[in-house]
Design an enzyme around this catalytic site. Structure first.
Site, PDB file in Angstrom:
ATOM      1  N   CYS A   1       0.839  -1.194   0.000  1.00  0.00           N
ATOM      2  CA  CYS A   1       0.000   0.000   0.000  1.00  0.00           C
ATOM      3  C   CYS A   1       0.881   1.255   0.000  1.00  0.00           C
ATOM      4  CB  CYS A   1      -0.869   0.018   1.245  1.00  0.00           C
ATOM      5  SG  CYS A   1      -1.815  -1.489   1.426  1.00  0.00           S
TER       6      CYS A   1
ATOM      7  N   ARG B   1       1.912   1.284  -5.955  1.00  0.00           N
ATOM      8  CA  ARG B   1       2.088   0.396  -4.800  1.00  0.00           C
ATOM      9  C   ARG B   1       0.837  -0.434  -4.505  1.00  0.00           C
ATOM     10  NH1 ARG B   1       6.526   2.001  -1.863  1.00  0.00           N
ATOM     11  NH2 ARG B   1       5.789   0.811  -0.073  1.00  0.00           N
TER      12      ARG B   1
ATOM     13  N   TRP C   1      -3.332  -2.137  -1.565  1.00  0.00           N
ATOM     14  CA  TRP C   1      -3.183  -3.464  -2.177  1.00  0.00           C
ATOM     15  C   TRP C   1      -3.724  -4.428  -1.131  1.00  0.00           C
ATOM     16  CZ3 TRP C   1      -0.575  -8.142  -1.353  1.00  0.00           C
ATOM     17  CH2 TRP C   1      -0.513  -8.979  -2.473  1.00  0.00           C
TER      18      TRP C   1
ATOM     19  N   ASN D   1       0.330   0.552   5.998  1.00  0.00           N
ATOM     20  CA  ASN D   1       0.950  -0.350   5.026  1.00  0.00           C
ATOM     21  C   ASN D   1       1.673  -1.423   5.823  1.00  0.00           C
ATOM     22  OD1 ASN D   1       2.274  -1.565   2.863  1.00  0.00           O
ATOM     23  ND2 ASN D   1       3.950  -0.094   2.915  1.00  0.00           N
ATOM     24  N   GLY D   2       1.264  -2.670   5.659  1.00  0.00           N
ATOM     25  CA  GLY D   2       1.895  -3.759   6.410  1.00  0.00           C
ATOM     26  C   GLY D   2       0.843  -4.747   6.868  1.00  0.00           C
TER      27      GLY D   2
ATOM     28  N   GLU E   1      12.624 -14.443 -17.881  1.00  0.00           N
ATOM     29  CA  GLU E   1      12.268 -13.039 -17.722  1.00  0.00           C
ATOM     30  C   GLU E   1      11.274 -12.598 -18.809  1.00  0.00           C
ATOM     31  OE1 GLU E   1      12.243 -11.015 -15.523  1.00  0.00           O
ATOM     32  OE2 GLU E   1      12.098  -9.045 -16.438  1.00  0.00           O
TER      33      GLU E   1
ATOM     34  N   LYS F   1       7.503 -11.237 -17.973  1.00  0.00           N
ATOM     35  CA  LYS F   1       7.015  -9.934 -18.452  1.00  0.00           C
ATOM     36  C   LYS F   1       5.690 -10.124 -19.173  1.00  0.00           C
ATOM     37  CE  LYS F   1       8.733  -7.688 -16.652  1.00  0.00           C
ATOM     38  NZ  LYS F   1       9.885  -7.748 -15.797  1.00  0.00           N
TER      39      LYS F   1
ATOM     40  N   GLU G   1       2.749 -11.260 -16.796  1.00  0.00           N
ATOM     41  CA  GLU G   1       2.466 -10.243 -15.783  1.00  0.00           C
ATOM     42  C   GLU G   1       1.568  -9.125 -16.315  1.00  0.00           C
ATOM     43  OE1 GLU G   1       5.356  -7.701 -12.809  1.00  0.00           O
ATOM     44  OE2 GLU G   1       6.174  -8.305 -14.717  1.00  0.00           O
TER      45      GLU G   1
ATOM     46  N   HIS H   1      11.049 -33.634 -22.067  1.00  0.00           N
ATOM     47  CA  HIS H   1      10.847 -34.460 -20.873  1.00  0.00           C
ATOM     48  C   HIS H   1       9.446 -34.244 -20.295  1.00  0.00           C
ATOM     49  CE1 HIS H   1      14.976 -35.851 -20.900  1.00  0.00           C
ATOM     50  NE2 HIS H   1      15.308 -34.616 -21.230  1.00  0.00           N
TER      51      HIS H   1
ATOM     52  N   LYS I   1       3.833  -2.768  -7.056  1.00  0.00           N
ATOM     53  CA  LYS I   1       5.239  -2.586  -7.410  1.00  0.00           C
ATOM     54  C   LYS I   1       6.169  -3.096  -6.315  1.00  0.00           C
ATOM     55  CE  LYS I   1       8.597  -0.861  -9.889  1.00  0.00           C
ATOM     56  NZ  LYS I   1       8.954  -1.668 -11.066  1.00  0.00           N
TER      57      LYS I   1
HETATM   58  O1  M6R Z   1      11.788  -4.370  -5.751  1.00  0.00           O
HETATM   59  P1  M6R Z   1      12.303  -5.741  -6.052  1.00  0.00           P
HETATM   60  O2  M6R Z   1      13.302  -5.752  -7.149  1.00  0.00           O
HETATM   61  O3  M6R Z   1      12.840  -6.436  -4.827  1.00  0.00           O
HETATM   62  O4  M6R Z   1      11.048  -6.545  -6.542  1.00  0.00           O
HETATM   63  C1  M6R Z   1      11.123  -7.921  -6.835  1.00  0.00           C
HETATM   64  C2  M6R Z   1       9.900  -8.388  -7.607  1.00  0.00           C
HETATM   65  O5  M6R Z   1       8.746  -8.170  -6.866  1.00  0.00           O
HETATM   66  C3  M6R Z   1       9.773  -7.672  -8.954  1.00  0.00           C
HETATM   67  O6  M6R Z   1      10.919  -7.821  -9.735  1.00  0.00           O
HETATM   68  C4  M6R Z   1       8.562  -8.233  -9.734  1.00  0.00           C
HETATM   69  O7  M6R Z   1       8.805  -9.552 -10.108  1.00  0.00           O
HETATM   70  C5  M6R Z   1       8.269  -7.349 -10.950  1.00  0.00           C
HETATM   71  N1  M6R Z   1       6.891  -6.990 -10.962  1.00  0.00           N
HETATM   72  C6  M6R Z   1       8.548  -8.015 -12.233  1.00  0.00           C
HETATM   73  O8  M6R Z   1       8.304  -7.183 -13.318  1.00  0.00           O
END
Ligand code: M6R
Length: 610
Positions: free
Chosen positions: A2, A27, A75, A99-100, A483, A487, A490, A506, A605
């Site tokens: 959050c 966030r 969030w 937040n937490g 990766e 992407k 996501e 396999h 984020k």
């Molecule tokens: O802030 P961080 O790099 O520690 O975050 C790690 C992951 O949460 C972050 O890379 C997440 O996988 C991204 N949304 C990917 O695009």
């Protein structure tokens, strides 16, 4: 997770809070709300959905001017996104944004229920506000500060809090435990925020709250107390980002802007760490002698940062011949890893606040293992807790999907691998200089990939209706498959999986039927023929293959439907070039599918809860 903001000053609090929340929406964006100090008491407006919904609701309310308040963008953790579960949570006397996670909210709630307190939401935060309120009314009467302290003494968990009391309508109490929180210093006005972008319109001067800190924020000053209630001073820092860096700057989405910022981010990150053509970590404690003594390296991170760790592992092992393992932070922290004081743990994080990554760092430190952090946010929890820091200079990354931060994580890990290999006599000075020079020109190398976006957009248009797809590759290309696949799923919500190309037969190859897209990455000389054969195997079973390979590779007939060519570049550094079209492919797929690119569903984020 959050985002929280707070304001006390001379401007319209409503306007400042909404502006701050807009900058923190990355966030979390399940709901938003504000609590404003008004003549008759605290007035709360909140609603499920994006900030826009709250903005309209506030316009309709047409409230009198307020100069102090708190705001929140959520969030959801406890309770579905709904009006009632939105923050601020309030009683007539006190209002809070959080937040937490309050871990012991269950027993606390049961106690309060037994005392006749009632609840309307499912949240842990409502329990906390009711507890504070309970202490406010206790006999003998308590000051708001004493009530807040008593309540927090009973709470287990993590929190960044903004608290507004009816009886102190010009004051925000800000408290931090295991969730990020800063205060901003203005002239005749002061601020509270989860992150720097929320402040930049008004000030660049800020202080970071330390564990257990409480800040009492008024228009004319900020007082700090440490975890024991002792008055303390906190350093005033100046953000080197300006407001523009956190704006879209003419791009339709932050993600596209951030993809295009990669050449500049590479230069900003690599150049300061090159001295006379040689990589220089600029960490005196990580001298060549120290680098020679390292036995094993553990790279620990989450998500995209973990994928960067996979590229780092391969570079470190290949160049320096030091055993390197990559761990997902949420696994590392609970699996009792084998760690030796002669090892080095490398923690990688854009935000520097990811809860699992921070916990992994603390575990390593508790075992006496030195920790090097590769972090983008200056002064973040991970940066402060690590023994040594290599900052990446990507600037603010706002889009939830990480792009430029990943790019500079790779560059930083390459630099580290070069120095390590040189220090250990595995790389000659001439070869170290050559690789460093190649890395320095990475920004230039990726420019044509950014310019090729029409080709990638066209490919996305050919695959836009796909339900599911596969990425395959070997070595570095496997790390990039993971990766590229992350992407894509996501932000475009297309199911996608990544496989080491040799692993496909396999089991997974049974999923390849007519028309299933396979994205094959083949940029590494030693194995590209193997990957091309694996691509051919999928093609023979009906797959539609996009092959990413380098300029001079001869692609046999009937292997691929589409071939994307990369320019010649040192093979070791090829991931820097290859990732760009993969990012663009995910981006255009998401755009063409009408997805909310910068704020994909269910995500946030910065993941500050487990
Ligand atoms: O802030 P961080 O790099 O520690 O975050 C790690 C992951 O949460 C972050 O890379 C997440 O996988 C991204 N949304 C990917 O695009």
């Amino acid at each position: 997770m959050c985002g929280i903001v707070g304001y006390s000053g001379k401007r319209s609090a409503q306007e400042v809070l909404l502006n701050g929340l807009e900058k923190l929406e990355y966030r979390g964006y399940d709901s938003a709300g504000v609590a404003l100090a008004l003549e008759g008491g605290i007035y709360v407006v909140k609603s499920k959905g994006r900030l826009e919904v709250l903005r309209r609701k506030l316009e309709a309310e047409n409230l009198p001017e307020s100069f102090c308040g708190i705001g929140h963008t959520r969030w959801a953790t406890h309770g579905e996104p709904s009006d009632v579960n939105s923050h601020p949570h309030s009683t007539p006397r006190v209002s809070i944004v959080h937040n937490g996670i309050i871990e012991n909210y269950g027993p606390l709630k049961a106690d309060l229920l037994a005392k006749g307190v009632t609840f309307e939401s499912e949240t842990d935060t409502e329990v906390l506000v009711k507890l504070i309120d309970y202490f406010c009314c206790a006999q003998p009467k308590q000051s708001p500060l004493a009530a807040l302290r008593e309540a927090l003494a009973m709470v287990r968990g993590s929190y960044a809090l903004g608290v507004l009391f009816r009886d102190e309508p010009d004051t925000i109490y800000a408290v931090k435990k295991e969730s990020p929180l800063i205060v901003g210093w203005g002239e005749g006005e002061n601020f509270v925020a989860s992150d720097i972008p929320a402040l930049l319109k008004y000030t660049r001067r800020y202080s970071v709250l330390e564990e257990g800190d409480m800040a009492v924020v008024k228009a004319d000053g900020i007082r700090f107390y440490d975890a024991f209630g002792k008055p303390v001073e906190r350093e005033v820092l100046t953000a080197d980002w300006d407001e523009e860096a956190a704006e879209k700057g003419g791009y339709p989405h932050f993600m596209l802007k951030e993809i295009h910022e990669q050449p500049a981010a590479i230069t900003a990150t690599v150049s300061p760490r090159v001295e006379d053509g040689m990589p220089d970590l600029r960490i005196p404690e990580l001298s060549d002698e120290k680098l020679r003594s390292i036995r094993n390296i553990h790279l620990v991170a989450c998500g995209t940062a973990m994928h960067a760790g996979m590229v780092g592992k391969t570079a470190i092992e290949r160049l320096a011949r030091v055993p390197a393992e990559v761990d997902i932070a949420s696994e590392f922290r609970y699996r009792d890893p084998i760690l030796d004081p002669d090892d080095l743990v490398i923690i990688i994080s854009q935000s520097g606040e990811t809860s699992d990554t921070l916990a992994a760092l603390r575990l390593a430190k508790s075992r006496g293992v030195p920790v090097l952090a590769v972090v983008n946010v200056v002064g973040s929890s991970i940066a402060r807790a690590a023994d040594y820091v290599l900052y990446t200079y990507a600037g603010p990354e706002i889009a939830v999907a990480s792009t430029k931060a990943y790019m500079v994580q790779l560059c930083t890990l390459y630099l580290f691998a070069f120095r390590l290999a040189y220090a250990r006599g595995r790389l000659s000075e001439a070869e170290t200089r050559r690789l460093t020079a190649e890395l320095l020109r990475a920004g230039e190398v990726i420019q044509p990939r950014l310019a090729d976006c029409e080709q990638i957009k066209y490919l996305a248009s050919r695959f836009v209706n796909t339900q599911s797809c596969f990425f395959i590759g070997r070595g570095f290309d496997y790390a990039l498959s993971l990766e590229g696949s992350l992407k894509l799923k996501e932000i475009s919500y297309v199911h996608s999986d990544a496989y080491a190309a040799g692993e496909l037969k396999h089991g997974t190859i049974s999923l390849i039927t007519d028309g299933v897209p396979v994205i094959a990455l083949a940029t590494q000389k030693q194995v590209y023929e193997k990957t091309i054969s694996n691509a051919k195997e999928t093609k023979s079973r009906g797959a539609r293959v996009i092959l990413f390979t380098t300029k001079n590779v001869v692609v046999p007939e009937g292997v691929a439907d589409y071939v994307v060519r990369l320019d010649d570049y040192d093979e070791l550094l090829m991931p820097l070039q290859l990732i760009v079209p993969l990012q663009l492919f995910a981006y255009y797929m998401a755009v063409l599918r009408g997805c909310d690119v910068d704020k994909p569903r269910n995500l946030a984020k910065s993941v500050t809860v487990e």
